[in-house]
Design a protein around this motif. Structure first.
Motif, PDB file in Angstrom:
ATOM      1  N   TYR A  29     -43.437 -64.070 -25.153  1.00 41.30           N
ATOM      2  CA  TYR A  29     -44.741 -63.830 -24.553  1.00 41.30           C
ATOM      3  C   TYR A  29     -45.853 -63.834 -25.608  1.00 41.30           C
ATOM      4  O   TYR A  29     -46.954 -64.307 -25.359  1.00 41.30           O
ATOM      5  CB  TYR A  29     -44.724 -62.493 -23.804  1.00 41.30           C
ATOM      6  CG  TYR A  29     -46.034 -62.157 -23.136  1.00 41.30           C
ATOM      7  CD1 TYR A  29     -46.365 -62.720 -21.907  1.00 41.30           C
ATOM      8  CD2 TYR A  29     -46.945 -61.294 -23.733  1.00 41.30           C
ATOM      9  CE1 TYR A  29     -47.565 -62.421 -21.297  1.00 41.30           C
ATOM     10  CE2 TYR A  29     -48.144 -60.994 -23.130  1.00 41.30           C
ATOM     11  CZ  TYR A  29     -48.447 -61.567 -21.912  1.00 41.30           C
ATOM     12  OH  TYR A  29     -49.642 -61.278 -21.307  1.00 41.30           O
ATOM     13  N   GLY A  30     -45.571 -63.339 -26.791  1.00 47.11           N
ATOM     14  CA  GLY A  30     -46.576 -63.261 -27.850  1.00 47.11           C
ATOM     15  C   GLY A  30     -47.116 -64.617 -28.264  1.00 47.11           C
ATOM     16  O   GLY A  30     -48.290 -64.743 -28.622  1.00 47.11           O
ATOM     17  N   GLU A  51     -45.897 -55.099 -23.720  1.00 42.26           N
ATOM     18  CA  GLU A  51     -45.818 -54.854 -22.278  1.00 42.26           C
ATOM     19  C   GLU A  51     -45.657 -56.172 -21.516  1.00 42.26           C
ATOM     20  O   GLU A  51     -44.891 -56.242 -20.554  1.00 42.26           O
ATOM     21  CB  GLU A  51     -47.040 -54.087 -21.793  1.00 42.26           C
ATOM     22  CG  GLU A  51     -46.919 -53.580 -20.376  1.00 42.26           C
ATOM     23  CD  GLU A  51     -45.662 -52.750 -20.090  1.00 42.26           C
ATOM     24  OE1 GLU A  51     -45.126 -52.880 -18.966  1.00 42.26           O
ATOM     25  OE2 GLU A  51     -45.208 -51.982 -20.962  1.00 42.26           O
ATOM     26  N   GLY A  52     -46.353 -57.214 -21.965  1.00 43.71           N
ATOM     27  CA  GLY A  52     -46.197 -58.515 -21.322  1.00 43.71           C
ATOM     28  C   GLY A  52     -44.777 -59.038 -21.452  1.00 43.71           C
ATOM     29  O   GLY A  52     -44.216 -59.588 -20.494  1.00 43.71           O
ATOM     30  N   GLN A  53     -44.170 -58.853 -22.627  1.00 45.24           N
ATOM     31  CA  GLN A  53     -42.780 -59.274 -22.823  1.00 45.24           C
ATOM     32  C   GLN A  53     -41.856 -58.453 -21.940  1.00 45.24           C
ATOM     33  O   GLN A  53     -40.927 -58.999 -21.329  1.00 45.24           O
ATOM     34  CB  GLN A  53     -42.373 -59.131 -24.290  1.00 45.24           C
ATOM     35  CG  GLN A  53     -41.023 -59.736 -24.606  1.00 45.24           C
ATOM     36  CD  GLN A  53     -41.045 -61.251 -24.565  1.00 45.24           C
ATOM     37  OE1 GLN A  53     -41.886 -61.867 -25.198  1.00 45.24           O
ATOM     38  NE2 GLN A  53     -40.131 -61.845 -23.814  1.00 45.24           N
ATOM     39  N   ALA A  54     -42.099 -57.163 -21.844  1.00 50.23           N
ATOM     40  CA  ALA A  54     -41.275 -56.300 -20.987  1.00 50.23           C
ATOM     41  C   ALA A  54     -41.335 -56.767 -19.534  1.00 50.23           C
ATOM     42  O   ALA A  54     -40.307 -56.816 -18.841  1.00 50.23           O
ATOM     43  CB  ALA A  54     -41.713 -54.846 -21.120  1.00 50.23           C
ATOM     44  N   ASP A  55     -42.532 -57.129 -19.067  1.00 51.98           N
ATOM     45  CA  ASP A  55     -42.677 -57.618 -17.690  1.00 51.98           C
ATOM     46  C   ASP A  55     -41.874 -58.899 -17.479  1.00 51.98           C
ATOM     47  O   ASP A  55     -41.176 -59.040 -16.475  1.00 51.98           O
ATOM     48  CB  ASP A  55     -44.148 -57.891 -17.367  1.00 51.98           C
ATOM     49  CG  ASP A  55     -44.964 -56.616 -17.189  1.00 51.98           C
ATOM     50  OD1 ASP A  55     -44.373 -55.531 -16.998  1.00 51.98           O
ATOM     51  OD2 ASP A  55     -46.210 -56.724 -17.243  1.00 51.98           O
ATOM     52  N   GLU A  56     -41.987 -59.832 -18.433  1.00 56.40           N
ATOM     53  CA  GLU A  56     -41.250 -61.090 -18.316  1.00 56.40           C
ATOM     54  C   GLU A  56     -39.739 -60.850 -18.363  1.00 56.40           C
ATOM     55  O   GLU A  56     -38.987 -61.469 -17.609  1.00 56.40           O
ATOM     56  CB  GLU A  56     -41.678 -62.062 -19.419  1.00 56.40           C
ATOM     57  CG  GLU A  56     -43.124 -62.513 -19.312  1.00 56.40           C
ATOM     58  CD  GLU A  56     -43.442 -63.200 -18.004  1.00 56.40           C
ATOM     59  OE1 GLU A  56     -42.665 -64.075 -17.577  1.00 56.40           O
ATOM     60  OE2 GLU A  56     -44.478 -62.862 -17.385  1.00 56.40           O
ATOM     61  N   LEU A  68     -28.286 -63.379 -20.202  1.00 59.60           N
ATOM     62  CA  LEU A  68     -29.724 -63.629 -20.268  1.00 59.60           C
ATOM     63  C   LEU A  68     -30.172 -63.481 -21.713  1.00 59.60           C
ATOM     64  O   LEU A  68     -29.882 -62.469 -22.359  1.00 59.60           O
ATOM     65  CB  LEU A  68     -30.488 -62.646 -19.385  1.00 59.60           C
ATOM     66  CG  LEU A  68     -32.015 -62.779 -19.389  1.00 59.60           C
ATOM     67  CD1 LEU A  68     -32.463 -64.146 -18.877  1.00 59.60           C
ATOM     68  CD2 LEU A  68     -32.627 -61.659 -18.546  1.00 59.60           C
ATOM     69  N   LEU A  69     -30.841 -64.511 -22.220  1.00 58.48           N
ATOM     70  CA  LEU A  69     -31.384 -64.477 -23.577  1.00 58.48           C
ATOM     71  C   LEU A  69     -32.837 -64.040 -23.547  1.00 58.48           C
ATOM     72  O   LEU A  69     -33.615 -64.513 -22.713  1.00 58.48           O
ATOM     73  CB  LEU A  69     -31.319 -65.866 -24.214  1.00 58.48           C
ATOM     74  CG  LEU A  69     -29.968 -66.506 -24.406  1.00 58.48           C
ATOM     75  CD1 LEU A  69     -30.145 -67.887 -25.023  1.00 58.48           C
ATOM     76  CD2 LEU A  69     -29.081 -65.646 -25.274  1.00 58.48           C
ATOM     77  N   PHE A  70     -33.184 -63.166 -24.472  1.00 60.96           N
ATOM     78  CA  PHE A  70     -34.582 -62.820 -24.722  1.00 60.96           C
ATOM     79  C   PHE A  70     -34.958 -63.497 -26.034  1.00 60.96           C
ATOM     80  O   PHE A  70     -34.297 -63.271 -27.054  1.00 60.96           O
ATOM     81  CB  PHE A  70     -34.778 -61.312 -24.884  1.00 60.96           C
ATOM     82  CG  PHE A  70     -34.412 -60.483 -23.686  1.00 60.96           C
ATOM     83  CD1 PHE A  70     -34.644 -60.925 -22.400  1.00 60.96           C
ATOM     84  CD2 PHE A  70     -33.840 -59.235 -23.851  1.00 60.96           C
ATOM     85  CE1 PHE A  70     -34.310 -60.152 -21.295  1.00 60.96           C
ATOM     86  CE2 PHE A  70     -33.514 -58.449 -22.769  1.00 60.96           C
ATOM     87  CZ  PHE A  70     -33.748 -58.904 -21.476  1.00 60.96           C
ATOM     88  N   ASP A  71     -36.009 -64.318 -26.009  1.00 66.30           N
ATOM     89  CA  ASP A  71     -36.463 -64.946 -27.247  1.00 66.30           C
ATOM     90  C   ASP A  71     -36.934 -63.879 -28.231  1.00 66.30           C
ATOM     91  O   ASP A  71     -36.911 -64.084 -29.437  1.00 66.30           O
ATOM     92  CB  ASP A  71     -37.583 -65.937 -26.932  1.00 66.30           C
ATOM     93  CG  ASP A  71     -37.973 -66.800 -28.102  1.00 66.30           C
ATOM     94  OD1 ASP A  71     -37.868 -66.337 -29.256  1.00 66.30           O
ATOM     95  OD2 ASP A  71     -38.407 -67.928 -27.888  1.00 66.30           O
ATOM     96  N   GLN A  74     -39.419 -55.887 -27.838  1.00 69.67           N
ATOM     97  CA  GLN A  74     -40.358 -54.961 -28.458  1.00 69.67           C
ATOM     98  C   GLN A  74     -39.926 -54.504 -29.854  1.00 69.67           C
ATOM     99  O   GLN A  74     -40.769 -54.052 -30.630  1.00 69.67           O
ATOM    100  CB  GLN A  74     -40.591 -53.751 -27.544  1.00 69.67           C
ATOM    101  CG  GLN A  74     -41.283 -54.107 -26.250  1.00 69.67           C
ATOM    102  CD  GLN A  74     -40.380 -54.828 -25.265  1.00 69.67           C
ATOM    103  OE1 GLN A  74     -39.152 -54.722 -25.291  1.00 69.67           O
ATOM    104  NE2 GLN A  74     -40.985 -55.592 -24.371  1.00 69.67           N
ATOM    105  N   LEU A  75     -38.653 -54.636 -30.195  1.00 67.86           N
ATOM    106  CA  LEU A  75     -38.254 -54.308 -31.563  1.00 67.86           C
ATOM    107  C   LEU A  75     -38.843 -55.317 -32.546  1.00 67.86           C
ATOM    108  O   LEU A  75     -39.179 -54.967 -33.677  1.00 67.86           O
ATOM    109  CB  LEU A  75     -36.727 -54.237 -31.692  1.00 67.86           C
ATOM    110  CG  LEU A  75     -36.059 -53.082 -30.952  1.00 67.86           C
ATOM    111  CD1 LEU A  75     -34.546 -53.130 -31.143  1.00 67.86           C
ATOM    112  CD2 LEU A  75     -36.622 -51.743 -31.393  1.00 67.86           C
ATOM    113  N   MET A  76     -38.994 -56.557 -32.103  1.00 70.44           N
ATOM    114  CA  MET A  76     -39.655 -57.541 -32.963  1.00 70.44           C
ATOM    115  C   MET A  76     -41.152 -57.252 -33.019  1.00 70.44           C
ATOM    116  O   MET A  76     -41.779 -57.403 -34.075  1.00 70.44           O
ATOM    117  CB  MET A  76     -39.382 -58.949 -32.440  1.00 70.44           C
ATOM    118  CG  MET A  76     -39.595 -60.027 -33.479  1.00 70.44           C
ATOM    119  SD  MET A  76     -38.527 -59.840 -34.927  1.00 70.44           S
ATOM    120  CE  MET A  76     -39.748 -60.033 -36.216  1.00 70.44           C
ATOM    121  N   THR A  77     -41.720 -56.815 -31.913  1.00 75.38           N
ATOM    122  CA  THR A  77     -43.136 -56.416 -31.923  1.00 75.38           C
ATOM    123  C   THR A  77     -43.333 -55.241 -32.873  1.00 75.38           C
ATOM    124  O   THR A  77     -44.347 -55.159 -33.578  1.00 75.38           O
ATOM    125  CB  THR A  77     -43.621 -56.061 -30.506  1.00 75.38           C
ATOM    126  OG1 THR A  77     -43.278 -57.126 -29.607  1.00 75.38           O
ATOM    127  CG2 THR A  77     -45.128 -55.843 -30.475  1.00 75.38           C
TER     128      THR A  77
END
Length: 169
Positions: A29-30, A51-56, A68-71, A74-77
């Motif tokens: 998302y970032g 928050e946008g990444q969490a929503d996605e 499911l892969l997360f690119d 929030q740990l990267m944020t």
């Protein structure tokens, strides 16, 4: 459902591999946020990105695919916050965690794509160390990924296959 998050410094192949694996994945998302608003980020921007990444991520999880892969998450944020502002707001560490993380090493050439910040060897090493620090702080399980582009892909496929009990990815 098993969630796997690709984690690590910029320009290490996370997004490319996420798209190549043939599994359901949630893009970063970032990247979209920065392409739309620019890269002069504040802490408020990082919190909005989180928050946008969490929503996605939540939307994608609702479909309940087997893997499911997360690119990113929030740990990267949190690593970005540490890198840019030398602080990590507690809220970034409080989001739900993936079941497993794949930590990408910065041992491939850095490529500027217009949204990346840290291209020097020193900056990449510092950012990579902060990314790993966030995983350790969160107490999550992770596997290191490194080497050539081909080696990375093989390692990612093997790690995911191991998480799902064999088979091929």
């Amino acid at each position: 459902m098993i969630t796997v998050c690709l984690h690590g410094a910029e320009s290490t192949g996370k997004s490319v591999l996420a798209a190549r694996l043939g599994l359901p994945w949630v893009p970063e998302y970032g990247r979209t946020y920065c392409e739309e608003r620019g890269t002069d980020l504040t802490m408020a921007d990082l919190l909005a990105i989180a928050e946008g990444q969490a929503d996605e991520n939540r939307k994608a999880m609702a479909a309940a695919p087997p893997v499911l892969l997360f690119d990113t998450d929030q740990l990267m944020t949190a690593a970005w916050a540490a890198m840019l502002f030398c602080e990590v707001p507690d809220v970034l560490m409080g989001y739900p965690k993936a079941d497993h993380y794949l930590l990408f090493s910065p041992d491939v050439p850095w490529r500027d794509d217009g949204t990346r910040f840290f291209g020097t060897d020193e900056a990449r090493a510092r950012f990579a160390a902060l990314a790993e620090e966030m995983l350790v702080r969160a107490g999550v399980r992770f596997t290191r990924i490194g080497g050539t582009w081909e080696e990375r892909e093989a390692q990612v496929r093997a790690a995911i296959a191991g998480l799902i009990g064999g088979g091929s990815v």
